[in-house]
Structure formats: structure tokens, C-alpha cells
Design an enzyme around this catalytic site. Structure first.
Site, PDB file in Angstrom:
ATOM      1  N   LYS A 136       8.706  11.367  -8.575  1.00 24.75           N
ATOM      2  CA  LYS A 136       8.347  10.520  -9.733  1.00 24.75           C
ATOM      3  C   LYS A 136       9.522   9.728 -10.304  1.00 24.75           C
ATOM      4  O   LYS A 136       9.500   9.321 -11.454  1.00 24.75           O
ATOM      5  CB  LYS A 136       7.683  11.327 -10.869  1.00 24.75           C
ATOM      6  CG  LYS A 136       6.476  12.132 -10.481  1.00 24.75           C
ATOM      7  CD  LYS A 136       5.465  11.456  -9.629  1.00 24.75           C
ATOM      8  CE  LYS A 136       4.721  10.313 -10.230  1.00 24.75           C
ATOM      9  NZ  LYS A 136       3.829   9.679  -9.203  1.00 24.75           N
ATOM     10  N   TYR A 165       1.773   2.922 -11.171  1.00 30.41           N
ATOM     11  CA  TYR A 165       2.111   2.338 -12.461  1.00 30.41           C
ATOM     12  C   TYR A 165       1.203   2.952 -13.530  1.00 30.41           C
ATOM     13  O   TYR A 165       0.158   2.406 -13.857  1.00 30.41           O
ATOM     14  CB  TYR A 165       1.935   0.814 -12.421  1.00 30.41           C
ATOM     15  CG  TYR A 165       2.630   0.152 -11.231  1.00 30.41           C
ATOM     16  CD1 TYR A 165       4.025   0.027 -11.194  1.00 30.41           C
ATOM     17  CD2 TYR A 165       1.908  -0.336 -10.146  1.00 30.41           C
ATOM     18  CE1 TYR A 165       4.658  -0.572 -10.118  1.00 30.41           C
ATOM     19  CE2 TYR A 165       2.537  -0.948  -9.069  1.00 30.41           C
ATOM     20  CZ  TYR A 165       3.908  -1.061  -9.058  1.00 30.41           C
ATOM     21  OH  TYR A 165       4.529  -1.654  -7.999  1.00 30.41           O
ATOM     22  N   LYS A 166       1.617   4.089 -14.034  1.00 26.71           N
ATOM     23  CA  LYS A 166       0.755   4.789 -15.003  1.00 26.71           C
ATOM     24  C   LYS A 166       1.207   4.526 -16.435  1.00 26.71           C
ATOM     25  O   LYS A 166       2.405   4.389 -16.710  1.00 26.71           O
ATOM     26  CB  LYS A 166       0.783   6.285 -14.733  1.00 26.71           C
ATOM     27  CG  LYS A 166       0.152   6.657 -13.402  1.00 26.71           C
ATOM     28  CD  LYS A 166      -0.184   8.137 -13.348  1.00 26.71           C
ATOM     29  CE  LYS A 166      -0.840   8.483 -12.039  1.00 26.71           C
ATOM     30  NZ  LYS A 166       0.111   8.563 -10.925  1.00 26.71           N
ATOM     31  N   ILE A 167       0.231   4.496 -17.349  1.00 26.83           N
ATOM     32  CA  ILE A 167       0.572   4.342 -18.768  1.00 26.83           C
ATOM     33  C   ILE A 167       0.771   5.735 -19.347  1.00 26.83           C
ATOM     34  O   ILE A 167      -0.090   6.616 -19.186  1.00 26.83           O
ATOM     35  CB  ILE A 167      -0.532   3.557 -19.512  1.00 26.83           C
ATOM     36  CG1 ILE A 167      -0.583   2.138 -18.929  1.00 26.83           C
ATOM     37  CG2 ILE A 167      -0.285   3.532 -21.014  1.00 26.83           C
ATOM     38  CD1 ILE A 167      -1.831   1.372 -19.269  1.00 26.83           C
TER      39      ILE A 167
HETATM   40  N1  LIG Z   1       9.861  -1.136  -9.142  1.00 29.57           N
HETATM   41  C1  LIG Z   1      10.164   0.084  -9.592  1.00 29.57           C
HETATM   42  N2  LIG Z   1      11.448   0.473  -9.685  1.00 29.57           N
HETATM   43  C2  LIG Z   1      11.749   1.714 -10.115  1.00 29.57           C
HETATM   44  N3  LIG Z   1      10.838   2.622 -10.502  1.00 29.57           N
HETATM   45  C3  LIG Z   1       9.546   2.272 -10.421  1.00 29.57           C
HETATM   46  C4  LIG Z   1       9.146   1.007  -9.963  1.00 29.57           C
HETATM   47  N4  LIG Z   1       7.811   0.974  -9.964  1.00 29.57           N
HETATM   48  C5  LIG Z   1       7.384   2.160 -10.436  1.00 29.57           C
HETATM   49  N5  LIG Z   1       8.429   2.938 -10.714  1.00 29.57           N
HETATM   50  C6  LIG Z   1       8.446   4.293 -11.260  1.00 29.57           C
HETATM   51  O1  LIG Z   1       8.184   5.174 -10.188  1.00 29.57           O
HETATM   52  C7  LIG Z   1       7.397   6.232 -10.683  1.00 29.57           C
HETATM   53  C8  LIG Z   1       6.702   6.882  -9.514  1.00 29.57           C
HETATM   54  O2  LIG Z   1       7.720   7.510  -8.800  1.00 29.57           O
HETATM   55  P1  LIG Z   1       7.618   7.855  -7.267  1.00 29.57           P
HETATM   56  O3  LIG Z   1       7.245   6.631  -6.518  1.00 29.57           O
HETATM   57  O4  LIG Z   1       8.889   8.512  -6.889  1.00 29.57           O
HETATM   58  O5  LIG Z   1       6.402   8.872  -7.230  1.00 29.57           O
HETATM   59  S1  LIG Z   1       6.112   9.925  -6.051  1.00 29.57           S
HETATM   60  O6  LIG Z   1       7.051  11.019  -6.218  1.00 29.57           O
HETATM   61  O7  LIG Z   1       6.251   9.235  -4.788  1.00 29.57           O
HETATM   62  O8  LIG Z   1       4.725  10.332  -6.324  1.00 29.57           O
HETATM   63  C9  LIG Z   1       6.495   5.603 -11.701  1.00 29.57           C
HETATM   64  O9  LIG Z   1       6.122   6.624 -12.594  1.00 29.57           O
HETATM   65  P2  LIG Z   1       4.954   6.443 -13.649  1.00 29.57           P
HETATM   66  O10 LIG Z   1       5.483   5.478 -14.668  1.00 29.57           O
HETATM   67  O11 LIG Z   1       4.719   7.774 -14.252  1.00 29.57           O
HETATM   68  O12 LIG Z   1       3.769   5.937 -12.895  1.00 29.57           O
HETATM   69  C10 LIG Z   1       7.363   4.522 -12.317  1.00 29.57           C
HETATM   70  O13 LIG Z   1       8.022   5.000 -13.451  1.00 29.57           O
END
Ligand SMILES: Nc1ncnc2c1ncn2[C@@H]1O[C@H](COP(=O)(O)OS(=O)(=O)O)[C@@H](OP(=O)(O)O)[C@H]1O
Length: 371
Positions: A120, A332-334
Site C-alpha cells: 500500500k 485510488y481509494k478515498i
Molecule cells: N502515482 C502514484 N504514486 C505514488 N503512490 C500512488 C500513486 N497512485 C496511487 N498511489 C498510492 O498507492 C497506494 C496503493 O499502494 P500499492 O499499489 O502499493 O498497493 S498494493 O500493495 O499493491 O495493493 C494507494 O493507496 P490508497 O490511497 O489507499 O488507495 C495510493 O496512496
């Protein structure tokens, strides 16, 4: 029946015999075809099971099963494969006439670089960004080999052969990349080290308090957590203290896992990057990553655009059009609001752990420094 008709019908065997002869001929033809196909495929794989001859690969279709990642999302392996073959056509076509296809020299290779986590912390975004680099061959989805699939009772060499088969074939100039965020806390780093002692390891780090919420929402989405229990019930114990045995909390404790990796990997084989850097300055972050892996400079400001609708940077669709160069919707969660009191409790709990992590890593990180 006139004379001619009688003559003709006497030349042909009766109807039943004709049906029998026809079906036997079809059966023989089918068996011959199957036998030839099987032989041509097995001839392509060398004795060590690693090298695949180019020519037959061009004719035999490579069908990879769709992958379901931790988000229950089908990864777009086929889109990526067609993107890659177009890219390869571009770089090799000049040497071949329009009637000739370039030979397919792809071989099975172990990864040169792995993104081990943190779950995450943006590992999916990194995957999206890396898959367009011409010198990388990205394994779509998550392999989960070292945390789940490895059989420690079997010989390690044999297990690595099994692992190889889970990875995409790559051209000699390509580095294979895979990401499984669970490796950080759930794999034995010694297994990764003995698989490839020169392995480059990427670790994306994010605020553990935010990560707890991300992981909670993720677990709800994949139905690991029940809708009937609250966030607080999952994160705090009956006395209202942070429950360090809760999965979402435990996996936000970074210092112990980093220590385990540094027991085997020299520090310079680990790139530890704050997720906010990738989030806010993707070009600079990706330039640092390509330098770390040892790839040619590829990322520029033109590679990315800021997608107003989702609030994150995505790949310019003229380079990678799938999902407009963004990830699938589940990424992209809220985040709902958490009471200030509970946030403070979590911050106080994580601060000493974060401090220890930063000390071991030798980096100061704003998102890990609350007070
Ligand atoms: N472009 C970009 N750059 C950096 N970070 C980003 C980007 N897009 C998404 N996010 C963040 O990634 C979160 C999801 O993390 P992961 O992709 O590692 O999730 S997973 O472990 O594969 O399930 C996700 O977590 P949530 O906000 O809880 O949905 C985002 O905070």
C-alpha cells in the site's frame, strides 16, 4: 437406375464404409498434427529448461494466464505484451526486410531487480511507470513466490526453476523486474539473496498511519475484513490501545523487516524511497530508480501528466494508452476521516519505530516524522 449410374455406384463402397474411412482419415490427420505440435514445442526448450529457441516461439502462441493481484484486479498482461512487442519491433526492425521477422531471442531470466514493498505504499504506481522502460521486462501482477509459493522442503535449485517459469521471457538486453509487496515483511530475505546475490531491491516507504487505513480499506475490498466491524475495532484493542498484533498494524512496523534484509544485502543494493517523492516528482524519482538499476536514461517530464480527475500522475497515453496511462480504479481509494485522538494514538505508537527505521536506513523521511 441406368447403366452409367449402376457403374458409378459400384465403384464406391457402401455409405457406412465411406463414413468409417472418412473418420479414420480425419483421426490420423489430427494425431499427426498434435504429435508435430508437441515435438516442435519441446524442441524449443533447452535441457536446462532456461533457453527457448527463437523460431518456434514466433509460430507457437505464448498464452499467459491473466493474473489476479492482491486487489483482485486482473492485471493487463496481454496489453503489456502487445505494447512490448510493438516496442521491440521498433528497435529491431531496421535490420530486417518487410518479409522477414526479427528472430525472437527471448530467454528465461531471473529478476535483476525486485520491488519488495511496502504493501500500500505505491508499488502499483511504480510497476506502471517501470513497464514502459525499453530495457525492462516487467512481470505483471504479483508472483508471491518467496512469501507463499516456495517449498522449503524441496531443493532450492529446483524451486528456482519453478520460479523462473512464473516470470516472463526477456530479450538479452532486458532486465526482468517483479514486484511483490509482501516480500518485505513475509519473505525470508536469505531466499532472495541466494536466488541472486547481486539483486537490486527497491523499497517504497509511506506513512505507517496512512498505510494502516489503506490496508484496512484494501482488506475490506478483498473481503478479508468484514463490513460489520469498524476500523477502530480492527486497529485498537479492547482498552483502546493500538493493537500491535492486528495485521494492518503489524505490517506498518518497518524497522524489523529492514533489519532482516540488511543482514544479507549490502545497503547499496537497496533503494529506499519515500512514496511522496514518487507521488509528487515522478520524473526525478524514476530517474533515480533507472540510475539505481543501471538503465539508460528514459524518463523525462514528457513521460508523465497529472490526471486531475484521479489526483495522481499517470503515464502519457501516447506512450501507454491502457487506462489512460493510470492504474486500475482500486488503486485510488478515498480515505474516511479518523478521529484526531485515534490518529494521535497511532502516531505516538509508530514514532519510535519509524525513528529506528530511519536510523537503520540512514535517511530522514518527512512522512515518518510526526513530532
Ligand atoms: N502515482 C502514484 N504514486 C505514488 N503512490 C500512488 C500513486 N497512485 C496511487 N498511489 C498510492 O498507492 C497506494 C496503493 O499502494 P500499492 O499499489 O502499493 O498497493 S498494493 O500493495 O499493491 O495493493 C494507494 O493507496 P490508497 O490511497 O489507499 O488507495 C495510493 O496512496
Amino acid at each position: 437406375m441406368n447403366g452409367i449410374q449402376r457403374k458409378v455406384s459400384s465403384c464406391f463402397p457402401p455409405l457406412l464404409v465411406r463414413i468409417f474411412l472418412l473418420s479414420t482419415t480425419c483421426g490420423v490427420l489430427l494425431l499427426t498434427y498434435q504429435y508435430r505440435m508437441q515435438n516442435s514445442l519441446s524442441e524449443n526448450v533447452s535441457k536446462d529448461g532456461q533457453h527457448i529457441d527463437p523460431k518456434p516461439l514466433m509460430s507457437a502462441r505464448i498464452t499467459e494466464k491473466p493474473d489476479i493481484d492482491d486487489n483482485n484486479e486482473v492485471s493487463d498482461t496481454s496489453s503489456y505484451n502487445s505494447f512490448k512487442s510493438k516496442m521491440n519491433e521498433h528497435s529491431t526492425n531496421k535490420e530486417y526486410s518487410s518479409t522477414q521477422s526479427p528472430p525472437d531471442e527471448r530467454v528465461q531470466k531471473l529478476p535483476g531487480v525486485i520491488n519488495i514493498g511496502i504493501q500500500k505504499c505505491g508499488t502499483g504506481a511504480l510497476n506502471t511507470y517501470l513497464r514502459i522502460h525499453p530495457q525492462l521486462r516487467v512481470r505483471e501482477g504479483e508472483v508471491h513466490f518467496f512469501d507463499k509459493k516456495i517449498n522449503h522442503s524441496a531443493p532450492f535449485k529446483q524451486e528456482i526453476q519453478r520460479y523462473l517459469k512464473m516470470l516472463p521471457v526477456a530479450f538479452p538486453n532486458e532486465t526482468v523486474f517483479e514486484k511483490t509487496p509482501a516480500y518485505f515483511d513475509l519473505a525470508d530475505p536469505y531466499d532472495l539473496f541466494r536466488m541472486n546475490s547481486a539483486l537490486k531491491v527497491i523499497l517504497l516507504v509511506c506513512d505507517p498511519v496512512r498505510r494502516v487505513m489503506s490496508a484496512y480499506l484494501h482488506n475490506l475490498a478483498i473481503r478479508l475484513y468484514s463490513q460489520h466491524k469498524t476500523y477502530e475495532q480492527y486497529v485498537f484493542d479492547k482498552d483502546g490501545a493500538v493493537d500491535k498484533t492486528a495485521e494492518v498494524v503489524r505490517r506498518s512496523i518497518y524497522d524489523e523487516s529492514l533489519k532482516r534484509y540488511l543482514k544479507y544485502f549490502p545497503r547499496n543494493q537497496l533503494l529506499i524511497m519515500e512514496n511522496t517523492f514518487l507521488l509528487k516528482q515522478p520524473t526525478l524519482a524514476m530517474q533515480e530508480i533507472e540510475k539505481f538499476i543501471g538503465l539508460k536514461k528514459f524518463y523525462t517530464n514528457e513521460t508523465f501528466y497529472f490526471n486531475e480527475e484521479i489526483g495522481y500522475h499517470c503515464i502519457n497515453p501516447s506512450i501507454y494508452p491502457v487506462h489512460n496511462g493510470c492504474q486500475g480504479k482500486s488503486k485510488y481509494k478515498i480515505h474516511p476521516n479518523v478521529s484526531e485522538e485515534n490518529v494521535l494514538k497511532l502516531k505516538k505508537f509508530f514514532q519510535p519505530i519509524n525513528d529506528n527505521f530511519m536510523k537503520i536506513a540512514g535517511i530522514k523521511m518527512a512522512s515518518l516524522t510526526y513530532f
